[in-house]
Design a protein around this motif. Structure first.
Motif, PDB file in Angstrom:
ATOM      1  N   SER A 172      -4.792  -0.028   3.479  1.00  0.00           N
ATOM      2  CA  SER A 172      -3.595   0.606   4.044  1.00  0.00           C
ATOM      3  C   SER A 172      -2.881  -0.389   4.952  1.00  0.00           C
ATOM      4  CB  SER A 172      -3.958   1.863   4.845  1.00  0.00           C
ATOM      5  OG  SER A 172      -4.625   1.514   6.038  1.00  0.00           O
ATOM      6  N   ARG A 173      -1.679   0.002   5.401  1.00  0.00           N
ATOM      7  CA  ARG A 173      -0.937  -0.856   6.332  1.00  0.00           C
ATOM      8  C   ARG A 173      -1.566  -0.851   7.713  1.00  0.00           C
ATOM      9  NH1 ARG A 173       5.083   0.878   6.575  1.00  0.00           N
ATOM     10  NH2 ARG A 173       4.115   2.937   6.456  1.00  0.00           N
ATOM     11  N   ASP A 227       0.093  -4.005   2.352  1.00  0.00           N
ATOM     12  CA  ASP A 227       1.447  -3.495   2.554  1.00  0.00           C
ATOM     13  C   ASP A 227       2.160  -3.515   1.208  1.00  0.00           C
ATOM     14  OD1 ASP A 227       4.103  -2.954   3.196  1.00  0.00           O
ATOM     15  OD2 ASP A 227       4.046  -4.091   5.060  1.00  0.00           O
ATOM     16  N   SER A 238       5.109  -2.650   0.490  1.00  0.00           N
ATOM     17  CA  SER A 238       6.523  -3.040   0.568  1.00  0.00           C
ATOM     18  C   SER A 238       6.708  -4.545   0.479  1.00  0.00           C
ATOM     19  CB  SER A 238       7.142  -2.517   1.875  1.00  0.00           C
ATOM     20  OG  SER A 238       7.152  -1.111   1.893  1.00  0.00           O
ATOM     21  N   SER A 239       5.805  -5.274   1.123  1.00  0.00           N
ATOM     22  CA  SER A 239       5.913  -6.732   1.106  1.00  0.00           C
ATOM     23  C   SER A 239       5.018  -7.364   0.042  1.00  0.00           C
ATOM     24  CB  SER A 239       5.529  -7.296   2.481  1.00  0.00           C
ATOM     25  OG  SER A 239       4.147  -7.061   2.743  1.00  0.00           O
ATOM     26  N   ASP A 280       7.878   0.008  -4.678  1.00  0.00           N
ATOM     27  CA  ASP A 280       6.553  -0.271  -4.125  1.00  0.00           C
ATOM     28  C   ASP A 280       5.473  -0.023  -5.174  1.00  0.00           C
ATOM     29  OD1 ASP A 280       7.808  -0.856  -1.769  1.00  0.00           O
ATOM     30  OD2 ASP A 280       6.849   0.714  -0.588  1.00  0.00           O
TER      31      ASP A 280
END
Length: 225
Positions: free
Chosen positions: A31-32, A48, A50-51, A82
């Motif tokens: 997880s982030r 992450d 998203s990145s 994502d």
């Protein structure tokens, strides 16, 4: 089996991790914010979506990946890209992915020509952005080439509750009870998800709902439509 859960600190993700550990699997909880949830027996990993940070590490040396993420209000358009990013990483590692999605792309049980995302009976106006995002998420899965994926749509209502170990399984139409409700506990959704990981079916888009017979207790799951 070694499983990686992305979104492991969320409401569904924590149940997925717990269910996988309960069954004796080796689990990476990704997880982030991995420090928000400590689960004895699971390995924590920063990822992450998203990145893309940590994705290659998440799919390395794992037998299957479970993606269970949601976006914040106003950021629903991030869900599809994502998810595609996760599928890219899974394809590079040749790892199957179970996507815990939304009910939005399912067909309405009262009007099969409509998606649940467009049916106010099941999706109030304030839920529509997320429901539409889940439909776009499934589209992103279908458009992806190279990844091995299965999309699991929950029913209209998904909340923490009791683990009964039972559920009904369907394909592309929302499952409802006789009174028209459509629900399952997050605990039983995790049961269904791990069953799918351990014994994959032939359908790429599936759904589940609570059992219609509460007297079944902890008996094996029920196969629906």
């Amino acid at each position: 089996m070694h499983l990686t859960v992305i979104g492991a600190t969320g409401m569904v993700g924590t149940r997925l991790v717990a269910e996988a550990l309960h069954r004796g699997h080796h689990v990476t909880a990704a997880s982030r914010h991995p420090t928000r949830y400590e689960c004895p027996g699971a390995r924590s990993l920063l990822v992450d979506t998203s990145s893309g940070e940590g994705l290659d590490a998440a799919v390395a040396e794992t037998d299957a990946l479970i993606l269970s993420v949601r976006t914040s209000p106003g950021q629903e358009d991030r869900l599809a890209p994502d998810t595609a990013r996760v599928l890219d990483a899974a394809a590079r590692a040749d790892v199957p992915v179970l996507v815990i999605g939304g009910a939005g792309p399912l067909r309405s049980p009262t009007d099969p020509s409509r998606r649940v995302a467009d049916d106010k009976t099941y999706v109030p106006n304030d839920w529509r952005p997320l429901a539409s995002a889940s439909a776009a998420q499934l589209d992103a899965c279908r458009a992806h080439t190279g990844a091995r994926w299965t999309y699991l749509s929950p029913p209209a209502i998904l909340q923490p509750g009791e683990r009964t170990g039972t559920y009904r399984r369907g394909t592309t139409t929302l499952l409802t009870a006789q009174d028209g409700t459509s629900r399952i506990s997050a605990e039983d959704l995790a049961v269904a998800a791990l069953d799918e990981i351990e014994h994959p079916g032939v359908n790429q888009h599936i759904t589940v709902a609570e059992s219609l017979d509460p007297g079944l207790g902890a008996s094996p799951h029920i196969v629906g439509e």
